[in-house]
Motif scaffolding. Sequence first.
Motif, PDB file in Angstrom:
ATOM      1  N   VAL A 183       1.036  -1.397   0.004  1.00 53.57           N
ATOM      2  CA  VAL A 183      -0.017  -0.006   0.002  1.00 53.57           C
ATOM      3  C   VAL A 183       0.772   1.463   0.042  1.00 53.57           C
ATOM      4  N   ALA A 184       1.917   1.244   0.618  1.00 57.44           N
ATOM      5  CA  ALA A 184       2.904   2.177   0.864  1.00 57.44           C
ATOM      6  C   ALA A 184       3.617   2.731  -0.316  1.00 57.44           C
ATOM      7  N   GLU A 185       3.679   1.785  -1.431  1.00 54.73           N
ATOM      8  CA  GLU A 185       4.405   2.004  -2.657  1.00 54.73           C
ATOM      9  C   GLU A 185       3.715   2.886  -3.730  1.00 54.73           C
ATOM     10  N   LYS A 186       3.388   3.922  -3.220  1.00 48.92           N
ATOM     11  CA  LYS A 186       2.598   4.772  -4.156  1.00 48.92           C
ATOM     12  C   LYS A 186       3.097   5.251  -5.422  1.00 48.92           C
ATOM     13  N   ASP A 187       4.270   5.402  -5.484  1.00 49.24           N
ATOM     14  CA  ASP A 187       5.127   5.675  -6.727  1.00 49.24           C
ATOM     15  C   ASP A 187       5.088   4.504  -7.574  1.00 49.24           C
ATOM     16  N   GLU A 188       5.434   3.477  -7.059  1.00 48.45           N
ATOM     17  CA  GLU A 188       5.401   2.142  -7.811  1.00 48.45           C
ATOM     18  C   GLU A 188       4.201   1.810  -8.431  1.00 48.45           C
ATOM     19  N   PHE A 189       3.019   2.034  -7.822  1.00 50.24           N
ATOM     20  CA  PHE A 189       1.799   1.754  -8.067  1.00 50.24           C
ATOM     21  C   PHE A 189       1.333   2.630  -9.156  1.00 50.24           C
ATOM     22  N   ALA A 190       1.637   3.889  -8.984  1.00 57.97           N
ATOM     23  CA  ALA A 190       1.359   4.663 -10.157  1.00 57.97           C
ATOM     24  C   ALA A 190       2.218   4.478 -11.509  1.00 57.97           C
ATOM     25  N   GLU A 191       3.482   3.923 -11.378  1.00 57.03           N
ATOM     26  CA  GLU A 191       4.202   3.529 -12.435  1.00 57.03           C
ATOM     27  C   GLU A 191       3.316   2.478 -13.413  1.00 57.03           C
ATOM     28  N   VAL A 192       3.016   1.317 -12.329  1.00 55.35           N
ATOM     29  CA  VAL A 192       2.353   0.269 -12.933  1.00 55.35           C
ATOM     30  C   VAL A 192       1.244   0.436 -13.438  1.00 55.35           C
ATOM     31  N   ALA A 193       0.467   1.186 -12.718  1.00 55.71           N
ATOM     32  CA  ALA A 193      -0.888   1.485 -13.415  1.00 55.71           C
ATOM     33  C   ALA A 193      -0.902   2.314 -14.494  1.00 55.71           C
ATOM     34  N   GLY A 194      -0.008   3.226 -14.501  1.00 56.03           N
ATOM     35  CA  GLY A 194       0.050   4.114 -15.867  1.00 56.03           C
ATOM     36  C   GLY A 194       0.682   3.059 -17.109  1.00 56.03           C
ATOM     37  N   LEU A 195       1.472   2.194 -16.914  1.00 60.91           N
ATOM     38  CA  LEU A 195       1.748   1.249 -17.982  1.00 60.91           C
ATOM     39  C   LEU A 195       0.623   0.413 -18.224  1.00 60.91           C
TER      40      LEU A 195
END
Length: 558
Positions: A24-36
Motif C-alpha cells: 500500500v505504501a508503494e505509491k510511486d511504484e503503483f502509479a508507474e505500474v498503473a500507468g503502464l
Amino acid sequence: MFGNPVSRTFGRQYFEYMRMWLEVAEKDEFAEVAGLVEWGCLAWAAQRGDEVDGVFVRLALEFRHQSTDGRLGWWTPGEVRRLLLEWIPDSVASGPETYPLALGSVRALLGYLDASGLLDPRGGTAADCLAEVDAVGPRYLELVREPKTPGAATIVMRAAFERGLDLADSEAVRTFLQDVKAGRTELDAGLIAQVLDGPRDEPPARKAPVLPVHVPDEAELRAAAESCGFLAMMREGIPPHELTYLEAWAEATGPAEGDVVEVWRRALLALLELEAAATEGSLFRVIYRDAVPDLLHTLYGMAAPVSAFSLAEATWLNCLRTEHPFLPTTAAERELSHADLLGGVGDVLDGLELLGAITVEDPEGLPFVALTPLATAILRGEYLAEGREAGRIGELTGAPPAGLLGVLVDHYPPDAAREELALWLAAHGDDPAPLLEAIRDCPFHGRAAALLWALTSDLETGPALLESLRTDPVLAPLALTRLTDLGTVGLDDLTEAEGGLVLAENFLTLLERRGPAALTARLAQLPDDSRQHVVASVLASGHPDEQGLTAFRAALTG
C-alpha cells in the motif's frame, strides 16, 4: 576508443522488475505500474476500435490495489460486481455522459489483462468476469443515474474533473484541494474543508500475504481429523485432564457430529479464541485472541520446526516492545507475568498437540513445534476467506505459461518458485518452449525481465538456458542482461553487438518506467563523448523493440 560502454553506464543490472502486487505504501511504484497498464489497455482497445476512458481503467486498478490482497491482476465475478456496484458509483465524479464508458473500460481492462498475460490464473476466467460485466451493467447504470444530492467530495471532484485533472492521480487531486483551500484556485473553501478535514470511508485493511504451502488431499485430511485425540474425547466424554480448559473448549467447539474435517476446523478456531485457557486476570488472557493466532501464523509455511520457547518468548518481547498497557510496573510483578505467559503458551501448545494441529519434537528437553498438514490446510482456508494471498504449491500446474511465471514473480519465494516451476514442467513434457514464448509475447520490458528471472532462477539450469538465448532474436537483450547480473558473463566480455543490446534494454526499460525526462536526465549525466557513443550504440543495436527505439529517438529530440 571507448571500450565497452555498458559497465561505465550502468554497472550491473539497472532495470526494475514490473510487479502486479505492491505494498500500500508503494505509491510511486503503483502509479508507474498503473500507468503502464492503462497505456497498454488504451492502445489495445484502440486497435480493436473500442471506446475506453482511462479514468475508469485507473479506478479499477486502484480498486484492486486497495483491496485486502492487493493483486492487480486477480479478478473474479464477485470483484467485478463490487467494482461496478460499489467502488465506481462511490468514486466517479465525471458527468453523466461518461457513465456508460465504465462498462466498456472494465471490459477492455479484463480483456487486456488476459491477452497480455497479466491476469492471475487463480482468479476467475476472463470469460466469467466479462459475463459479469454484462450481467450487472444495467444495475450499474441505474445506480450512477439515480438522482441524489451530491456530497461535498463529489462536488469538488467534479470541479477537478471539469478542469481536466486526472482523478486517478491522488497526489494531483491533493494538490488541487490544497490550492483551492489556499485561494490559488476558486472554489467554495467550506466544501474543501469538508473534504480535507471531514470523515471519509477507509479502504479495507490490507492483509499480509502468507507463504505458499503444500496441502494434502481430502482423504488425507479426513484421516488426520479422524485420528484426533481431542475429538475422540468429545465423543466419549472429557476425562480428568491436566489441561483444565478441555470442557470449555469442547463446549465452544459445538457438536462433534457431522463432517469430521469441519468439526476439527471448529475445534481449532474455538481454541484460538478460548480465553478461558489463560489465567484469569493475567496479561496472557488479555492478549490471548491476538497472541494465539499469531503463534500459528508464525508457524505457517515454515520449512523447519520452531523452538516452542522462542515462540513464547517472542510473545512476551512483543508486549515489552509495544509497552502493553496491562504490563505490570514492578520488576517482581513482571517476572510473575512473564512466567505465567510462558506457561500459558505452553498450555495452548499442549492443546494444539492434542488436537493434532502441531507436532512436537523434544531433543534434549528443548521442544520444537511445527504445523501438521491438516492445520496448514485449515489455516489456508481461513486466510483465503479473509482475502489474503495464500498460495498452494501445485495449484498452478494447469495455469497458462504467462500466468504461472507471473504468480511466481509476484508471490513465491525462490525455493517454492523452483518447486512450482518443476511441477508445471513435469505436467507439460518438461518443455520450456511455451514459457519462453510467453516471455516473448510480454508487452513490457520490466515484466518480461521478471518472467525470465522466474524461469531461470535455478542456478543449476538457469545459466545454461540463458546461454542458449544469447542469439535469440527477441530474448537476447533480456538473457544477456540477466547473465551479466548473475556474473556468469562479465560486462567487459560482451561483444560490441551484445553490449549494444544490453544498453538498449536498460535504456528502453528506463524510458518505459520513468518516461522521457528520466531518460534524458540519465544521458545528461554522461560525458559528451560517452553520451554520443551510448546513443549511437542504442540506435544501432538492432533491438527487437522497434517501437521502443522510435520512442527513444523521440525522447532525444523532444
